[in-house]
Design a protein around this motif. Sequence first.
Motif, mmCIF file in Angstrom:
data_model
loop_
_atom_site.group_PDB
_atom_site.id
_atom_site.type_symbol
_atom_site.label_atom_id
_atom_site.label_comp_id
_atom_site.label_asym_id
_atom_site.label_seq_id
_atom_site.Cartn_x
_atom_site.Cartn_y
_atom_site.Cartn_z
ATOM 1 N N GLU A 242 0.595 9.500 4.445
ATOM 2 C CA GLU A 242 0.711 9.854 3.027
ATOM 3 C C GLU A 242 -0.676 10.099 2.443
ATOM 4 O O GLU A 242 -1.577 9.287 2.587
ATOM 5 C CB GLU A 242 1.413 8.738 2.241
ATOM 6 C CG GLU A 242 2.833 8.501 2.721
ATOM 7 C CD GLU A 242 3.738 7.936 1.645
ATOM 8 O OE1 GLU A 242 3.512 8.234 0.453
ATOM 9 O OE2 GLU A 242 4.673 7.200 1.999
ATOM 10 N N SER A 243 -0.801 11.222 1.764
ATOM 11 C CA SER A 243 -2.037 11.525 1.040
ATOM 12 C C SER A 243 -1.792 11.237 -0.441
ATOM 13 O O SER A 243 -0.703 10.802 -0.818
ATOM 14 C CB SER A 243 -2.428 12.980 1.257
ATOM 15 O OG SER A 243 -1.474 13.818 0.662
ATOM 16 N N VAL A 244 -2.805 11.485 -1.272
ATOM 17 C CA VAL A 244 -2.636 11.269 -2.702
ATOM 18 C C VAL A 244 -1.406 12.040 -3.192
ATOM 19 O O VAL A 244 -0.598 11.531 -3.964
ATOM 20 C CB VAL A 244 -3.890 11.739 -3.475
ATOM 21 C CG1 VAL A 244 -3.690 11.564 -4.977
ATOM 22 C CG2 VAL A 244 -5.121 10.976 -3.018
ATOM 23 N N TYR B 92 -1.157 7.613 -6.083
ATOM 24 C CA TYR B 92 -2.177 6.651 -5.713
ATOM 25 C C TYR B 92 -3.224 6.625 -6.816
ATOM 26 O O TYR B 92 -3.600 7.668 -7.349
ATOM 27 C CB TYR B 92 -2.793 7.097 -4.390
ATOM 28 C CG TYR B 92 -3.932 6.237 -3.908
ATOM 29 C CD1 TYR B 92 -3.686 5.024 -3.251
ATOM 30 C CD2 TYR B 92 -5.249 6.636 -4.085
ATOM 31 C CE1 TYR B 92 -4.733 4.239 -2.797
ATOM 32 C CE2 TYR B 92 -6.307 5.849 -3.626
ATOM 33 C CZ TYR B 92 -6.039 4.655 -2.983
ATOM 34 O OH TYR B 92 -7.072 3.889 -2.535
ATOM 35 N N ARG C 81 7.135 7.224 -4.821
ATOM 36 C CA ARG C 81 7.001 8.542 -5.443
ATOM 37 C C ARG C 81 8.216 8.912 -6.280
ATOM 38 O O ARG C 81 9.237 8.246 -6.259
ATOM 39 C CB ARG C 81 6.743 9.588 -4.357
ATOM 40 C CG ARG C 81 5.444 9.322 -3.581
ATOM 41 C CD ARG C 81 5.150 10.430 -2.595
ATOM 42 N NE ARG C 81 4.051 10.093 -1.697
ATOM 43 C CZ ARG C 81 2.762 10.327 -1.944
ATOM 44 N NH1 ARG C 81 2.394 10.911 -3.062
ATOM 45 N NH2 ARG C 81 1.834 9.974 -1.072
ATOM 46 N N ARG D 135 0.819 -1.217 0.000
ATOM 47 C CA ARG D 135 0.000 0.000 0.000
ATOM 48 C C ARG D 135 0.851 1.264 0.000
ATOM 49 O O ARG D 135 0.335 2.368 -0.147
ATOM 50 C CB ARG D 135 -0.892 0.027 1.251
ATOM 51 C CG ARG D 135 -1.998 -1.017 1.246
ATOM 52 C CD ARG D 135 -2.961 -0.745 2.383
ATOM 53 N NE ARG D 135 -3.649 0.525 2.209
ATOM 54 C CZ ARG D 135 -4.941 0.655 1.941
ATOM 55 N NH1 ARG D 135 -5.691 -0.414 1.818
ATOM 56 N NH2 ARG D 135 -5.490 1.840 1.814
ATOM 57 N N MET D 136 2.144 1.102 0.224
ATOM 58 C CA MET D 136 2.991 2.292 0.383
ATOM 59 C C MET D 136 3.243 2.965 -0.964
ATOM 60 O O MET D 136 3.742 2.318 -1.884
ATOM 61 C CB MET D 136 4.335 1.895 1.011
ATOM 62 C CG MET D 136 5.177 3.097 1.401
ATOM 63 S SD MET D 136 6.880 2.640 1.695
ATOM 64 C CE MET D 136 6.729 1.772 3.240
ATOM 65 N N PRO D 137 2.881 4.252 -1.098
ATOM 66 C CA PRO D 137 3.160 4.942 -2.360
ATOM 67 C C PRO D 137 4.661 4.996 -2.651
ATOM 68 O O PRO D 137 5.479 5.124 -1.745
ATOM 69 C CB PRO D 137 2.606 6.346 -2.131
ATOM 70 C CG PRO D 137 1.613 6.196 -1.038
ATOM 71 C CD PRO D 137 2.153 5.107 -0.158
ATOM 72 N N VAL E 66 -3.925 7.948 2.023
ATOM 73 C CA VAL E 66 -3.922 6.652 1.337
ATOM 74 C C VAL E 66 -2.970 5.652 1.988
ATOM 75 O O VAL E 66 -2.999 4.463 1.671
ATOM 76 C CB VAL E 66 -3.566 6.808 -0.160
ATOM 77 C CG1 VAL E 66 -4.642 7.640 -0.864
ATOM 78 C CG2 VAL E 66 -2.205 7.452 -0.364
ATOM 79 N N TYR E 67 -2.136 6.117 2.911
ATOM 80 C CA TYR E 67 -1.187 5.200 3.542
ATOM 81 C C TYR E 67 -0.704 5.796 4.862
ATOM 82 O O TYR E 67 -0.418 6.992 4.932
ATOM 83 C CB TYR E 67 0.014 4.956 2.623
ATOM 84 C CG TYR E 67 1.048 4.025 3.210
ATOM 85 C CD1 TYR E 67 0.804 2.654 3.287
ATOM 86 C CD2 TYR E 67 2.244 4.523 3.718
ATOM 87 C CE1 TYR E 67 1.741 1.805 3.846
ATOM 88 C CE2 TYR E 67 3.189 3.672 4.270
ATOM 89 C CZ TYR E 67 2.935 2.308 4.332
ATOM 90 O OH TYR E 67 3.855 1.470 4.879
#
Lengths: 371, 127
Positions: free
Chosen positions: B62-64, A321, A300, A296-298, B41-42
Amino acid sequence: MSLNKTALFELHLELGAKMVVFADYQMPISYPTGIIKEHLHTRTYAGFFDISHMGQVSAKGKQFAVELEKLAPSSFLNLQVSRQRYTLLTNDQGGIIDDLIVSHIGDDNWILVVNAACKQQDYRYFEQRISESCLIELLEDQALFALQGPLAATVIQKLLTKGCSAIPFMATAQVAIAEIPCRISRCGYTGEDGYEISVANQYAEKLARILLAQEYVAPVGLGARDSLRLEAGLCLYGHDIDVTTTPVEADLGWVVARKYLPPDGKQPEFPGAQKIIAELQSEPTRRRVGILPLGRMPVREGVELFNQKDELVGNVTSGGYSPCIGSPIAMAYVANDNCNEGTELTALVRDRHVPVKVVSMPFIPHRYFQS
Amino acid sequence: MSKLPDDLKYAKSHEWTKLEDNQIVRVGITDFAQDELGDLVYIELPKVGQRVSAGKQCAVVESVKTASDLYSPVDGEVVEINEALTDEPERVNEDCYDSWLFCIKADNPSQLNQLMNSDEYEAMISD
């Protein structure tokens, strides 16, 4: 340096937008509903975007198509009136100066839409490189909107008082919406059907209010514009493409006109042609690919990617996301021998290796209008 | 924005804290923080048993659009984490004062006196 405002600045505030600075403009990043809901609204109904920060350049002259072919790898001589084409300005090293959409709006009459952060530089570049027989003008008094989503065409059709909204994908037409003269182009940056709408600043707010008052239309900020284009696998200039990336590395080799390739092999004159055409016929050393983080971890922009032997093989250029998939997604440049679909890599996030997989793009299938 | 709970103490870095029995400090993020971040989101929570220090990074939300560090308000040991947030980070957007993130057994709960009360925090975020 003072910040620029679009013609809709007051309207954004009235709508409760959270404003950010982007390319020296005060722009709405989101409205009170939030990025995820704005994103999903666009994919389901129709999202209204103010993209007036982008540069609109008018070019007039008999020689313009010939001269533009000396700056960009696409063909413009065969672009019919009312049609548009996505292309790139390349430099002598084969890097990308900007990406843009070129519209052929009438005989010897063209409109170019370029990135906000590049527009002054692009304008000066055209002035230097295009001969004086062509008149080049940066249209500062023109607003630009996008209406994107499966119901965008229905909304526009209902409001038209002149002209036709039933134009093909990548076509453009002069129309009137609720008696307001404007130019609609069937293109966008979300992967959905929809339009970009160019309108004089003096009518911009009036037109925006009319569009926003329609059933199914909601305002959408730059935050969701970014997540929408990422799901659609579309490049953001300055992040996924720039002067250090070539069109072929960026998976944009299709912009190169067929006439420059065998069997025609017409001599190209655009900057960096030799390198770009050689790359098209062999393999670049790295490629832009989709990255699906398995947790689930973005993952970047700026994150490094490693193969199973713990060798550095790539860099993430956009990551965030996906509201439609409900998981993080990203795009990255990955070395050629590690960029096949399904390749398992790791991403180094906050000193931890997290598993990711190379996937094909777009993440969400495009739903452009097909006539 | 809703009125700030006055039984909490607030950090400059936008965490709320609540002192409970046995020197337990419950920590979450403020309404201002969740609104600024947007859709979460996380959330990366600390581990139970982990030592944390006042003012040091111990979690990430963490947001979008962005990732943002959270800081421990006190020295101590993490004794409980809100694991439900791992699968449903959006709960923090929905009710940030109910959706706490972690609890710390504080070495010295008086460290919380360094933080702001609701009026002081309100004044800071209205600037």
